[in-house]
Design a protein around this motif. Structure first.
Motif, PDB file in Angstrom:
ATOM      1  N   PHE A 152     120.375 -12.032 -28.216  1.00 15.08           N
ATOM      2  CA  PHE A 152     121.771 -11.639 -28.327  1.00 15.08           C
ATOM      3  C   PHE A 152     122.339 -12.024 -29.929  1.00 15.08           C
ATOM      4  N   PHE A 153     121.782 -13.247 -30.248  1.00 10.46           N
ATOM      5  CA  PHE A 153     122.249 -13.711 -31.575  1.00 10.46           C
ATOM      6  C   PHE A 153     121.338 -13.172 -32.568  1.00 10.46           C
ATOM      7  N   ALA A 156     114.843 -15.928 -23.909  1.00 10.50           N
ATOM      8  CA  ALA A 156     114.918 -14.693 -24.737  1.00 10.50           C
ATOM      9  C   ALA A 156     115.949 -13.997 -24.684  1.00 10.50           C
ATOM     10  N   THR A 157     116.953 -13.985 -23.620  1.00 10.67           N
ATOM     11  CA  THR A 157     117.922 -13.215 -23.749  1.00 10.67           C
ATOM     12  C   THR A 157     119.096 -13.649 -24.512  1.00 10.67           C
ATOM     13  N   VAL A 167     122.138  -9.086 -36.994  1.00 10.01           N
ATOM     14  CA  VAL A 167     121.743  -7.846 -37.509  1.00 10.01           C
ATOM     15  C   VAL A 167     123.113  -6.829 -37.504  1.00 10.01           C
ATOM     16  N   ALA A 168     123.930  -6.843 -36.454  1.00 13.00           N
ATOM     17  CA  ALA A 168     125.099  -6.045 -36.539  1.00 13.00           C
ATOM     18  C   ALA A 168     125.998  -6.608 -37.364  1.00 13.00           C
ATOM     19  N   PHE A 173     128.301  -0.984 -33.285  1.00 14.22           N
ATOM     20  CA  PHE A 173     128.310   0.096 -32.480  1.00 14.22           C
ATOM     21  C   PHE A 173     126.865   0.663 -32.781  1.00 14.22           C
ATOM     22  N   ILE A 174     126.270   0.466 -33.955  1.00 18.16           N
ATOM     23  CA  ILE A 174     124.970   0.696 -34.398  1.00 18.16           C
ATOM     24  C   ILE A 174     123.839   0.331 -33.480  1.00 18.16           C
ATOM     25  N   VAL A 175     124.052  -0.977 -33.333  1.00 22.52           N
ATOM     26  CA  VAL A 175     123.219  -2.113 -32.639  1.00 22.52           C
ATOM     27  C   VAL A 175     123.421  -1.784 -31.302  1.00 22.52           C
ATOM     28  N   ALA A 176     124.411  -1.464 -30.822  1.00 23.92           N
ATOM     29  CA  ALA A 176     124.673  -0.994 -29.333  1.00 23.92           C
ATOM     30  C   ALA A 176     124.014   0.309 -28.863  1.00 23.92           C
TER      31      ALA A 176
END
Length: 118
Positions: free
Chosen positions: A59-60, A54-55, A65-66, A81-84
């Protein structure tokens, strides 16, 4: 003298039966403990494997999305930065609700596995 020998034999029989019973109960307890420990270890191992899978998936998906957000904004760094930031907010919410979301369900799961028979 015969009554004494008869009582002695019956007493020995009772002690033999009692020791056999206690040994059987001990073995049953050991087997139940081993079964519950093995079940706990297998559950933890499968949770770890699923967690790793799942990790990687998360991650991918997050990178994708980023990347899409970065292309829309014409700046890949902004997308990252938005996804973070979304993950920071989600982490903060999970931290505030950690007792309800993590601690209590985990404790209840352990209690159910180790104290209740199927």
């Amino acid at each position: 003298m015969e009554i004494y020998n008869d009582i002695k034999e019956k007493t020995e029989d009772v002690f033999d039966d009692l020791s056999n019973h206690l040994e059987a109960r001990w073995n049953l307890g050991v087997l139940n403990t081993v079964e519950k420990v093995a079940e706990g270890i297998s559950t933890a191992a499968s949770a770890i494997v699923l967690g790793v899978a799942a990790t990687f998936a998360l991650f991918f998906i997050s990178l994708g999305v980023a990347w899409l957000i970065g292309q829309r904004l014409n700046n890949l760094a902004f997308g990252l930065f938005i996804v973070a930031g979304v993950y920071v907010v989600a982490g903060f919410v999970i931290y505030l609700q950690r007792n309800n979301l993590i601690k209590i369900p985990v404790i209840n799961s352990f209690i159910q596995k180790f104290y209740y028979e199927d």
